[in-house]
Write an enzyme that holds these catalytic residues in place. Structure first.
Site, PDB file in Angstrom:
ATOM      1  N   LEU A  84       0.674  -1.284  -0.053  1.00 59.27           N
ATOM      2  CA  LEU A  84       0.003   0.045   0.056  1.00 59.27           C
ATOM      3  C   LEU A  84       0.738   1.324  -0.054  1.00 59.27           C
ATOM      4  O   LEU A  84       2.078   1.240   0.840  1.00 59.27           O
ATOM      5  CB  LEU A  84      -0.747  -0.049   1.182  1.00 59.27           C
ATOM      6  CG  LEU A  84      -1.776  -1.192   1.204  1.00 59.27           C
ATOM      7  CD1 LEU A  84      -2.899  -1.088   2.497  1.00 59.27           C
ATOM      8  CD2 LEU A  84      -2.708  -1.198   0.251  1.00 59.27           C
TER       9      LEU A  84
ATOM     10  N   HIS B 208      -3.406   4.134  -2.261  1.00 54.59           N
ATOM     11  CA  HIS B 208      -4.451   3.355  -1.666  1.00 54.59           C
ATOM     12  C   HIS B 208      -4.975   4.096  -0.252  1.00 54.59           C
ATOM     13  O   HIS B 208      -6.467   3.717  -0.006  1.00 54.59           O
ATOM     14  CB  HIS B 208      -3.754   1.886  -1.225  1.00 54.59           C
ATOM     15  CG  HIS B 208      -3.033   1.078  -2.227  1.00 54.59           C
ATOM     16  ND1 HIS B 208      -1.896   1.024  -2.418  1.00 54.59           N
ATOM     17  CD2 HIS B 208      -3.934   0.537  -3.217  1.00 54.59           C
ATOM     18  CE1 HIS B 208      -1.496   0.279  -3.313  1.00 54.59           C
ATOM     19  NE2 HIS B 208      -2.816  -0.236  -3.826  1.00 54.59           N
TER      20      HIS B 208
ATOM     21  N   GLY C 167      -9.264   3.469  -8.248  1.00 53.26           N
ATOM     22  CA  GLY C 167      -8.293   4.662  -8.517  1.00 53.26           C
ATOM     23  C   GLY C 167      -8.871   4.597 -10.090  1.00 53.26           C
ATOM     24  O   GLY C 167      -8.589   3.768 -10.820  1.00 53.26           O
ATOM     25  N   GLU C 168      -8.546   5.847 -10.488  1.00 48.48           N
ATOM     26  CA  GLU C 168      -8.478   6.367 -12.160  1.00 48.48           C
ATOM     27  C   GLU C 168      -7.107   5.914 -12.608  1.00 48.48           C
ATOM     28  O   GLU C 168      -7.281   5.859 -13.937  1.00 48.48           O
ATOM     29  CB  GLU C 168      -8.999   7.721 -12.176  1.00 48.48           C
ATOM     30  CG  GLU C 168     -10.394   7.967 -11.764  1.00 48.48           C
ATOM     31  CD  GLU C 168     -10.786   9.528 -12.086  1.00 48.48           C
ATOM     32  OE1 GLU C 168      -9.693  10.367 -12.154  1.00 48.48           O
ATOM     33  OE2 GLU C 168     -11.818  10.037 -11.842  1.00 48.48           O
TER      34      GLU C 168
ATOM     35  N   MET D 191       1.248   7.192  -8.608  1.00 47.16           N
ATOM     36  CA  MET D 191       1.779   6.298  -7.521  1.00 47.16           C
ATOM     37  C   MET D 191       1.461   4.948  -8.005  1.00 47.16           C
ATOM     38  O   MET D 191       0.243   4.710  -8.487  1.00 47.16           O
ATOM     39  CB  MET D 191       1.139   6.469  -6.159  1.00 47.16           C
ATOM     40  CG  MET D 191       1.730   7.881  -5.662  1.00 47.16           C
ATOM     41  SD  MET D 191       1.669   8.067  -3.746  1.00 47.16           S
ATOM     42  CE  MET D 191       2.260   9.571  -3.608  1.00 47.16           C
ATOM     43  N   SER D 192       2.177   4.026  -7.793  1.00 45.66           N
ATOM     44  CA  SER D 192       2.138   2.602  -8.142  1.00 45.66           C
ATOM     45  C   SER D 192       3.032   1.845  -7.312  1.00 45.66           C
ATOM     46  O   SER D 192       4.149   2.230  -7.198  1.00 45.66           O
ATOM     47  CB  SER D 192       2.223   2.352  -9.681  1.00 45.66           C
ATOM     48  OG  SER D 192       2.615   0.997  -9.914  1.00 45.66           O
TER      49      SER D 192
END
Ligand code: PAF
Length: 279
Positions: free
Chosen positions: A33, A37, A147-148, A184-185
């Site tokens: 996370l 998230h 999330g988009e 973010m990933s």
């Protein structure tokens, strides 16, 4: 925060919430996370009284060329972050809980699964749709936050819930970005220092393309210019495309309805994915 690892435990916990008249939101995750998230948990909380966050690295959405064992895992860190974010229930099913021996049902969505990630990752959306349907039904959630950032996934899950009459409302949550613009990933941690420094060039190219297209430039030309710019910077672009927002059908010219610029590009060993609205 309650932690549930079996379906009866989750059902009992959500039944208690329902008996107390509380509306439930679910945030499906694969763990590792980050702030993106946590923004989903915060958004979910605004639309429900209690939040269930699932952490499940779903083997069904990885194809044979993708390394499932390489997916980052940090259960203790994730639980600490969820506690701090005010999550009510952490749902941690094992693979045998999610897919018991003999499980033989998957969900095939047509329409928004066509093209883009659907082409790049065959079978991926079958796995996503199947696990999300199960998560919605297991939790009985009123709302599910997505999330988009994974725009195609958001459209696929929305289509699936609509088609199967699952009464879980899909809540889209804007992409959370680093200060330099990088979306973010969980996979960003695999970028080397040099790749991490270059990674924001992707969103910069996308913003330039979106700006020139919205300003009336020919779509194909704008996309080709920025694809070449990315390749010059060491990216291996997979696609940079203007699409209709909900259907993901490619657009050769701007339209009055919602449009999205989608991009996928490899930088080193990491496949970066991003999208922004156009116009
Ligand atoms: O976006 C993800 O992390 C996953 O695809 C999801 C929605 C949790 C399903 O496994």
């Amino acid at each position: 925060m309650e932690t549930c690892q079996t379906l009866p435990a989750l059902r009992a916990a959500t039944a208690r919430l329902r008996a107390a008249g509380r509306r439930i939101a679910i945030v499906p995750t694969m763990g590792a996370l980050h702030a993106g998230h946590i923004a989903l948990v915060a958004a979910a909380r605004q639309h429900a009284d209690a939040v269930v966050t699932s952490i499940f690295v779903n083997p069904l959405q990885f194809n044979p060329n993708e390394d499932l064992s390489r997916y980052p895992r940090d259960e203790a860190g994730d639980l600490a972050k969820l506690r701090e974010a005010g999550c009510d229930i952490a749902w941690l099913p094992g693979v045998e809980v999610m897919y018991p021996p003999g499980a033989g049902t998957t969900i095939e969505v047509t329409g928004p699964t066509a093209g883009w990630e659907g082409d790049a990752r065959p079978g991926h959306f079958r796995g996503v749709a199947t696990v999300c349907a199960k998560l919605f039904l297991q939790s009985g959630a009123d709302v599910a936050a997505f999330g988009e950032k994974d725009w195609q996934q958001l459209q696929v899950v929305t289509r699936m819930a609509l088609d199967l009459d699952i009464p879980t409302r899909i809540l889209p949550v804007p992409t959370v970005r680093e200060a330099d613009g990088l979306a973010m990933s969980s996979r960003n941690r695999f970028l080397s220092a040099d790749e991490r420094a270059r990674a924001p060039l992707l969103i910069a190219a996308m913003r330039r393309a979106a700006g020139t297209i919205a300003g009336g430039a020919p779509v194909a030309e704008a996309l080709a210019t920025e694809t070449e710019a990315l390749a010059r910077e060491g990216f291996q672009p997979d696609y940079l495309a203007l699409v209709d927002g909900p259907s993901l059908k490619p657009l050769a010219a701007i339209q009055p309805g919602p449009m999205r610029l989608l991009a996928a590009a490899r930088l080193g060993s990491v496949r970066l994915l991003d999208n922004i609205p156009v116009g």
